[in-house]
Design a protein around this motif. Structure first.
Motif, mmCIF file in Angstrom:
data_model
loop_
_atom_site.group_PDB
_atom_site.id
_atom_site.type_symbol
_atom_site.label_atom_id
_atom_site.label_comp_id
_atom_site.label_asym_id
_atom_site.label_seq_id
_atom_site.Cartn_x
_atom_site.Cartn_y
_atom_site.Cartn_z
ATOM 1 N N ALA A 59 21.420 -15.872 -2.517
ATOM 2 C CA ALA A 59 20.930 -16.676 -3.641
ATOM 3 C C ALA A 59 20.540 -15.847 -4.860
ATOM 4 O O ALA A 59 20.552 -16.351 -5.987
ATOM 5 N N LEU A 60 20.169 -14.578 -4.656
ATOM 6 C CA LEU A 60 19.658 -13.762 -5.747
ATOM 7 C C LEU A 60 20.664 -12.701 -6.176
ATOM 8 O O LEU A 60 21.487 -12.263 -5.380
ATOM 9 N N GLU A 61 20.541 -12.280 -7.421
ATOM 10 C CA GLU A 61 21.453 -11.271 -7.964
ATOM 11 C C GLU A 61 20.782 -9.901 -8.094
ATOM 12 O O GLU A 61 21.329 -9.003 -8.730
ATOM 13 N N ILE A 62 19.606 -9.738 -7.502
ATOM 14 C CA ILE A 62 18.904 -8.454 -7.513
ATOM 15 C C ILE A 62 18.847 -7.919 -6.085
ATOM 16 O O ILE A 62 19.026 -8.672 -5.122
ATOM 17 N N PRO A 63 18.596 -6.613 -5.919
ATOM 18 C CA PRO A 63 18.465 -6.081 -4.559
ATOM 19 C C PRO A 63 17.290 -6.733 -3.821
ATOM 20 O O PRO A 63 16.247 -7.000 -4.415
ATOM 21 N N VAL A 64 17.486 -6.980 -2.540
ATOM 22 C CA VAL A 64 16.449 -7.587 -1.703
ATOM 23 C C VAL A 64 16.249 -6.717 -0.466
ATOM 24 O O VAL A 64 17.197 -6.426 0.265
ATOM 25 N N VAL A 65 15.015 -6.294 -0.259
ATOM 26 C CA VAL A 65 14.665 -5.472 0.909
ATOM 27 C C VAL A 65 13.934 -6.361 1.911
ATOM 28 O O VAL A 65 12.989 -7.062 1.556
ATOM 29 N N GLY A 66 14.380 -6.328 3.143
ATOM 30 C CA GLY A 66 13.736 -7.123 4.179
ATOM 31 C C GLY A 66 12.827 -6.283 5.062
ATOM 32 O O GLY A 66 12.732 -5.060 4.927
ATOM 33 N N THR A 67 12.161 -6.962 5.969
ATOM 34 C CA THR A 67 11.233 -6.330 6.906
ATOM 35 C C THR A 67 11.636 -6.728 8.314
ATOM 36 O O THR A 67 11.648 -7.922 8.625
ATOM 37 N N VAL A 68 11.964 -5.750 9.128
ATOM 38 C CA VAL A 68 12.372 -6.050 10.501
ATOM 39 C C VAL A 68 11.529 -5.227 11.469
ATOM 40 O O VAL A 68 10.990 -4.174 11.104
ATOM 41 N N PRO A 69 11.377 -5.685 12.704
ATOM 42 C CA PRO A 69 10.548 -4.970 13.676
ATOM 43 C C PRO A 69 11.023 -3.539 13.904
ATOM 44 O O PRO A 69 12.211 -3.288 14.090
ATOM 45 N N ALA A 70 10.074 -2.597 13.913
ATOM 46 C CA ALA A 70 10.381 -1.164 14.023
ATOM 47 C C ALA A 70 10.609 -0.771 15.484
ATOM 48 O O ALA A 70 9.935 0.118 16.028
ATOM 49 N N ILE A 71 11.592 -1.405 16.114
ATOM 50 C CA ILE A 71 11.855 -1.161 17.533
ATOM 51 C C ILE A 71 12.484 0.210 17.754
ATOM 52 O O ILE A 71 12.159 0.906 18.729
ATOM 53 N N LYS A 72 13.355 0.640 16.858
ATOM 54 C CA LYS A 72 14.004 1.953 17.030
ATOM 55 C C LYS A 72 12.981 3.091 17.059
ATOM 56 O O LYS A 72 12.983 3.884 18.016
ATOM 57 N N GLY A 89 5.973 -0.562 7.353
ATOM 58 C CA GLY A 89 5.539 -0.384 5.974
ATOM 59 C C GLY A 89 6.003 0.904 5.315
ATOM 60 O O GLY A 89 6.625 0.874 4.239
ATOM 61 N N PRO A 90 5.740 2.074 5.907
ATOM 62 C CA PRO A 90 6.169 3.326 5.275
ATOM 63 C C PRO A 90 7.685 3.421 5.084
ATOM 64 O O PRO A 90 8.160 3.916 4.055
ATOM 65 N N GLY A 91 8.446 2.947 6.064
ATOM 66 C CA GLY A 91 9.904 2.984 5.941
ATOM 67 C C GLY A 91 10.410 2.079 4.831
ATOM 68 O O GLY A 91 11.359 2.429 4.111
ATOM 69 N N ILE A 92 9.795 0.917 4.699
ATOM 70 C CA ILE A 92 10.189 0.006 3.619
ATOM 71 C C ILE A 92 9.866 0.622 2.263
ATOM 72 O O ILE A 92 10.651 0.534 1.312
ATOM 73 N N ALA A 93 8.709 1.274 2.174
ATOM 74 C CA ALA A 93 8.332 1.937 0.923
ATOM 75 C C ALA A 93 9.358 2.999 0.540
ATOM 76 O O ALA A 93 9.735 3.115 -0.641
ATOM 77 N N ARG A 94 9.812 3.758 1.511
ATOM 78 C CA ARG A 94 10.830 4.776 1.219
ATOM 79 C C ARG A 94 12.132 4.137 0.761
ATOM 80 O O ARG A 94 12.823 4.662 -0.132
ATOM 81 N N GLY A 110 0.806 -1.218 0.000
ATOM 82 C CA GLY A 110 0.000 0.000 0.000
ATOM 83 C C GLY A 110 0.842 1.272 0.000
ATOM 84 O O GLY A 110 0.712 2.109 -0.905
ATOM 85 N N PRO A 111 1.727 1.471 1.002
ATOM 86 C CA PRO A 111 2.549 2.685 1.006
ATOM 87 C C PRO A 111 3.540 2.755 -0.149
ATOM 88 O O PRO A 111 3.926 3.842 -0.572
ATOM 89 N N THR A 112 3.941 1.582 -0.688
ATOM 90 C CA THR A 112 4.839 1.597 -1.849
ATOM 91 C C THR A 112 4.112 2.137 -3.074
ATOM 92 O O THR A 112 4.652 2.953 -3.831
ATOM 93 N N ARG A 113 2.868 1.714 -3.262
ATOM 94 C CA ARG A 113 2.078 2.233 -4.385
ATOM 95 C C ARG A 113 1.867 3.743 -4.269
ATOM 96 O O ARG A 113 1.808 4.445 -5.275
ATOM 97 N N ALA A 114 1.750 4.238 -3.036
ATOM 98 C CA ALA A 114 1.569 5.669 -2.850
ATOM 99 C C ALA A 114 2.783 6.456 -3.342
ATOM 100 O O ALA A 114 2.646 7.564 -3.873
ATOM 101 N N VAL A 130 3.331 0.096 20.648
ATOM 102 C CA VAL A 130 3.462 -1.312 20.272
ATOM 103 C C VAL A 130 3.981 -1.401 18.849
ATOM 104 O O VAL A 130 3.519 -0.703 17.947
ATOM 105 N N VAL A 131 4.994 -2.236 18.668
ATOM 106 C CA VAL A 131 5.550 -2.511 17.344
ATOM 107 C C VAL A 131 4.733 -3.640 16.711
ATOM 108 O O VAL A 131 4.636 -4.731 17.276
ATOM 109 N N LEU A 132 4.143 -3.358 15.572
ATOM 110 C CA LEU A 132 3.443 -4.403 14.833
ATOM 111 C C LEU A 132 4.491 -5.150 14.016
ATOM 112 O O LEU A 132 4.792 -4.804 12.876
#
Length: 262
Positions: free
Chosen positions: A89-102, A212-217, A21-25, A185-187
């Motif tokens: 394993a992959l030769e393209i950029p890979v973005v992960g998702t980690v808990p937004a504790i910071k 989500g928003p941080g990953i989109a950025r 959703g935020p990536t499409r935005a 609370v961190v989702l």
């Protein structure tokens, strides 16, 4: 870069839609392939060994078939366990998702924060490291809830979610000795923002934070200057098992109008 090269989103189910959703935005014309490994859903109750083997293999097949410019593991559990394996394993950029504790620690006034995720995510050493680095002066209440994952999937498939079910799924956090002081609370599961309204009712006066928003950025930054189509093409939803019909209908609201069974 071929303008038609898509961004590939990957999750065990529909949770990654909270990242899409935020990536499409930010990138409204980006071609999208959204892949859900629903044959193995939910990841949170599976072993680390199974996830570490399954996720890179599946992503390899998806990259070979759809030729994406970038892959997003839109799943906290898969990211905390398999991200390094996938990148190797992959030769393209890979973005992960980690808990937004910071950001959660930065927002907390009471210095009591929650990490609400799957059972697999909340027990990972990666979460220990994030808590030590960014929330060392906080009490961090962790809770794994497979029930919330199921409720989020059901909601998107058109099933009504009962408020008492959501409250029951999170009440262990409030039962903690400092649970009454919880203010952020961190989702830590991409499914959970799909239940934002229900969680607000179950955890009143608690701020929700998700990645989500941080990953989109981050996706926008990595693709800066790349060519895109002049208008958004229909997105593709890929499943590893046949999905419920009502879920397919809901996906159209996210621009995913073509369904493929892998």
């Amino acid at each position: 870069m071929d303008p038609s090269a898509p961004i590939l989103f990957f999750d065990s189910g529909v949770g990654g839609l909270s990242v899409l959703g935020p990536t499409r935005a930010l990138l409204p014309n980006a071609p999208i392939v959204y892949a859900a490994d629903n044959a193995a859903f939910p990841y949170g109750t599976r072993s680390e060994q199974e996830i570490a083997a399954r996720v890179p293999a599946l992503l390899g097949r998806l990259v070979e078939r759809f030729h994406p410019r970038l892959a997003v593991i839109a799943c906290n559990t898969a990211s905390t366990i398999a991200l390094d394996h996938v990148r190797a394993a992959l030769e393209i950029p890979v973005v992960g998702t980690v808990p937004a504790i910071k950001p959660a620690a930065e927002l907390s006034l009471s210095r009591v924060i929650g990490v609400l995720g799957t059972e697999a995510t909340v027990r990972q050493p990666y979460v220990d490291d994030l808590a030590d680095r960014f929330a060392s002066d906080c009490t961090v209440i962790r809770h794994g809830s497979p029930e919330l994952v199921e409720l989020a999937e059901a909601k998107l498939a058109g099933v009504a979610v009962a408020a008492e079910d959501v409250h029951r799924a999170v009440e262990a956090m409030l039962d903690h000795p400092r649970g009454h002081e919880l203010d952020v609370v961190v989702l830590a599961c991409t499914h959970f923002p799909l239940l934002a309204d229900e969680l607000s009712e179950a955890l009143p006066n608690v701020t929700q934070v998700d990645g989500g928003p941080g990953i989109a950025r981050r996706i926008s930054s990595l693709t800066k200057g790349q060519a895109w189509p002049e208008s958004a093409p229909d997105g593709i939803a890929v499943f590893t098992a046949p999905p419920p019909k009502q879920l397919v209908t809901s996906l159209a609201g996210f621009g995913l109008n073509t369904v493929v069974i892998l």
